[in-house]
Design a protein around this motif. Sequence first.
Motif, PDB file in Angstrom:
ATOM      1  N   LEU A 153       0.830  -1.208   0.000  1.00  0.00           N
ATOM      2  CA  LEU A 153       0.000   0.000   0.000  1.00  0.00           C
ATOM      3  C   LEU A 153       0.863   1.256   0.000  1.00  0.00           C
ATOM      4  CD1 LEU A 153      -2.714   1.442   0.194  1.00  0.00           C
ATOM      5  CD2 LEU A 153      -2.601   1.181   2.692  1.00  0.00           C
ATOM      6  N   ILE A 154       1.922   1.273   0.800  1.00  0.00           N
ATOM      7  CA  ILE A 154       2.766   2.458   0.904  1.00  0.00           C
ATOM      8  C   ILE A 154       3.451   2.764  -0.424  1.00  0.00           C
ATOM      9  CG2 ILE A 154       4.763   1.162   1.749  1.00  0.00           C
ATOM     10  CD1 ILE A 154       3.734   4.724   2.821  1.00  0.00           C
ATOM     11  N   ASN A 155       3.886   1.718  -1.132  1.00  0.00           N
ATOM     12  CA  ASN A 155       4.525   1.930  -2.436  1.00  0.00           C
ATOM     13  C   ASN A 155       3.512   2.343  -3.491  1.00  0.00           C
ATOM     14  OD1 ASN A 155       7.179   1.367  -1.654  1.00  0.00           O
ATOM     15  ND2 ASN A 155       6.839  -0.826  -1.834  1.00  0.00           N
ATOM     16  N   PHE A 156       2.292   1.844  -3.356  1.00  0.00           N
ATOM     17  CA  PHE A 156       1.241   2.257  -4.283  1.00  0.00           C
ATOM     18  C   PHE A 156       0.922   3.739  -4.096  1.00  0.00           C
ATOM     19  CE2 PHE A 156      -3.308   2.797  -5.369  1.00  0.00           C
ATOM     20  CZ  PHE A 156      -3.228   2.475  -6.716  1.00  0.00           C
ATOM     21  N   LEU A 157       0.880   4.205  -2.856  1.00  0.00           N
ATOM     22  CA  LEU A 157       0.623   5.627  -2.580  1.00  0.00           C
ATOM     23  C   LEU A 157       1.766   6.482  -3.111  1.00  0.00           C
ATOM     24  CD1 LEU A 157      -0.816   5.401   1.050  1.00  0.00           C
ATOM     25  CD2 LEU A 157      -2.081   5.768  -1.078  1.00  0.00           C
ATOM     26  N   TYR A 158       3.004   5.996  -2.959  1.00  0.00           N
ATOM     27  CA  TYR A 158       4.162   6.716  -3.507  1.00  0.00           C
ATOM     28  C   TYR A 158       4.071   6.780  -5.030  1.00  0.00           C
ATOM     29  CZ  TYR A 158       9.059   7.873  -4.468  1.00  0.00           C
ATOM     30  OH  TYR A 158      10.206   8.467  -4.924  1.00  0.00           O
ATOM     31  N   PHE A 159       3.631   5.694  -5.633  1.00  0.00           N
ATOM     32  CA  PHE A 159       3.415   5.624  -7.081  1.00  0.00           C
ATOM     33  C   PHE A 159       2.385   6.671  -7.522  1.00  0.00           C
ATOM     34  CE2 PHE A 159       0.550   4.025 -10.390  1.00  0.00           C
ATOM     35  CZ  PHE A 159       1.426   3.765 -11.433  1.00  0.00           C
ATOM     36  N   ILE A 160       1.285   6.773  -6.786  1.00  0.00           N
ATOM     37  CA  ILE A 160       0.232   7.741  -7.107  1.00  0.00           C
ATOM     38  C   ILE A 160       0.753   9.169  -6.995  1.00  0.00           C
ATOM     39  CG2 ILE A 160      -1.998   8.674  -6.385  1.00  0.00           C
ATOM     40  CD1 ILE A 160      -2.215   6.020  -7.839  1.00  0.00           C
TER      41      ILE A 160
ATOM     42  N   GLN B 209      10.729   2.460  -2.338  1.00  0.00           N
ATOM     43  CA  GLN B 209      10.395   3.869  -2.551  1.00  0.00           C
ATOM     44  C   GLN B 209      11.633   4.628  -3.022  1.00  0.00           C
ATOM     45  OE1 GLN B 209       8.333   5.554   0.895  1.00  0.00           O
ATOM     46  NE2 GLN B 209       7.821   3.470   1.512  1.00  0.00           N
ATOM     47  N   GLY B 210      11.435   5.554  -3.937  1.00  0.00           N
ATOM     48  CA  GLY B 210      12.546   6.320  -4.477  1.00  0.00           C
ATOM     49  C   GLY B 210      13.017   7.438  -3.575  1.00  0.00           C
ATOM     50  N   GLY B 211      12.300   7.724  -2.497  1.00  0.00           N
ATOM     51  CA  GLY B 211      12.708   8.770  -1.578  1.00  0.00           C
ATOM     52  C   GLY B 211      12.133  10.131  -1.950  1.00  0.00           C
ATOM     53  N   ILE B 212      12.376  11.085  -1.074  1.00  0.00           N
ATOM     54  CA  ILE B 212      11.844  12.428  -1.250  1.00  0.00           C
ATOM     55  C   ILE B 212      12.523  13.160  -2.398  1.00  0.00           C
ATOM     56  CG2 ILE B 212      13.478  13.528   0.337  1.00  0.00           C
ATOM     57  CD1 ILE B 212       9.683  14.261  -0.002  1.00  0.00           C
ATOM     58  N   GLU B 213      13.743  12.721  -2.785  1.00  0.00           N
ATOM     59  CA  GLU B 213      14.470  13.408  -3.861  1.00  0.00           C
ATOM     60  C   GLU B 213      13.667  13.416  -5.158  1.00  0.00           C
ATOM     61  OE1 GLU B 213      15.720  10.910  -2.145  1.00  0.00           O
ATOM     62  OE2 GLU B 213      17.401  11.711  -0.969  1.00  0.00           O
ATOM     63  N   ALA B 214      13.037  12.282  -5.477  1.00  0.00           N
ATOM     64  CA  ALA B 214      12.251  12.192  -6.705  1.00  0.00           C
ATOM     65  C   ALA B 214      11.089  13.177  -6.689  1.00  0.00           C
ATOM     66  CB  ALA B 214      11.738  10.767  -6.892  1.00  0.00           C
ATOM     67  N   VAL B 215      10.423  13.285  -5.542  1.00  0.00           N
ATOM     68  CA  VAL B 215       9.287  14.197  -5.404  1.00  0.00           C
ATOM     69  C   VAL B 215       9.758  15.640  -5.550  1.00  0.00           C
ATOM     70  CG1 VAL B 215       7.475  15.008  -3.856  1.00  0.00           C
ATOM     71  CG2 VAL B 215       8.047  12.566  -3.935  1.00  0.00           C
ATOM     72  N   LEU B 216      10.884  15.980  -4.912  1.00  0.00           N
ATOM     73  CA  LEU B 216      11.406  17.347  -4.979  1.00  0.00           C
ATOM     74  C   LEU B 216      11.825  17.726  -6.399  1.00  0.00           C
ATOM     75  CD1 LEU B 216      13.535  17.513  -1.696  1.00  0.00           C
ATOM     76  CD2 LEU B 216      11.347  18.633  -2.167  1.00  0.00           C
ATOM     77  N   ILE B 217      12.511  16.800  -7.083  1.00  0.00           N
ATOM     78  CA  ILE B 217      12.954  17.081  -8.455  1.00  0.00           C
ATOM     79  C   ILE B 217      11.753  17.312  -9.359  1.00  0.00           C
ATOM     80  CG2 ILE B 217      14.036  16.054 -10.501  1.00  0.00           C
ATOM     81  CD1 ILE B 217      16.074  14.768  -8.620  1.00  0.00           C
ATOM     82  N   GLN B 218      10.731  16.498  -9.190  1.00  0.00           N
ATOM     83  CA  GLN B 218       9.546  16.659 -10.037  1.00  0.00           C
ATOM     84  C   GLN B 218       8.797  17.940  -9.703  1.00  0.00           C
ATOM     85  OE1 GLN B 218       9.638  15.205 -12.529  1.00  0.00           O
ATOM     86  NE2 GLN B 218       7.849  14.091 -13.206  1.00  0.00           N
ATOM     87  N   ALA B 219       8.759  18.297  -8.412  1.00  0.00           N
ATOM     88  CA  ALA B 219       8.103  19.549  -8.009  1.00  0.00           C
ATOM     89  C   ALA B 219       8.847  20.757  -8.575  1.00  0.00           C
ATOM     90  CB  ALA B 219       8.037  19.634  -6.485  1.00  0.00           C
ATOM     91  N   VAL B 220      10.162  20.755  -8.503  1.00  0.00           N
ATOM     92  CA  VAL B 220      10.966  21.840  -9.066  1.00  0.00           C
ATOM     93  C   VAL B 220      10.778  21.902 -10.578  1.00  0.00           C
ATOM     94  CG1 VAL B 220      13.327  22.648  -9.490  1.00  0.00           C
ATOM     95  CG2 VAL B 220      12.671  21.837  -7.215  1.00  0.00           C
TER      96      VAL B 220
END
Length: 260
Positions: free
Chosen positions: A137-144, A224-235
């Motif tokens: 579930l946690i990886n699915f939420l990260y995927f979403i 999980q790819g970590g917060i770095e992936a989220v930050l890079i995509q947000a930037v």
Amino acid sequence: MRNLKITLQLIKIEFLSRIMYKSAIAMSIITDLLLVVMQYSLWKAIYSYNELDILDFSKMFSYVVLVQILANSYPSDVSGRIAKLVKSGEISLKILNPFPFVGQVFIESIGNTIFKLYMLNIPLYIIYFVYGVKMSLINFLYFILLYALSYVFYFFFEVIFGLFSFYTGSIWGLKNLKYVILLLLSGKAIPLNFYPRVLRKILDFLPFKYMFYSPVMSLVENTQGGIEAVLIQAVSIVLILLLFNVMYRNVIRVLCIQGG
């Protein structure tokens, strides 16, 4: 509240306009299944000849199916839509509409995506849940989360290519360039694990990797790819929004000068 009603109505209209063409739906489903079968056969032949250490076959096949599901759901036809509006001259009416033009296109894209997720992808869901790897579930939420960010980036990436039609008249060549960029740099064709280490390092800092490769691998590898992936995509979203605003203001100026 009024804007919400308009938004839901536009989504409904787009969904219903897509569902009307039953023959097109059937052909799209058949095409997707043929693509999956073709890739299954290709990777099966490769693995039967030489077992790869990067991913075992079940994970590779899961990767193929998930990539196809994502490819169907992204707003990949936005640039073509905008180019058609520019060519026909309808773009002026769209821009003069009280509802923001980009908002209209985005909502229509959402309606199209909902249609694809609930209609075209059903056979792919079945294939994945029968043959694919299990997910947490946690990886699915990260995927979403990564998918949602990538969807916004993909949309404005498409819009920018569509806006080039104001200057070029046709974006046929640019659409091919866009296709190659996404095919090679996002992991859509093959997992980026197969790329040279130096190229993988470069792709870590580009947004394309996080459109297909990273969200899919989070499910396939159950990591999980970590917060770095989220930050890079947000930037990346912030940067592409800035580029869009510059281009859009220039396009409006061009329309005014031409009397559009």
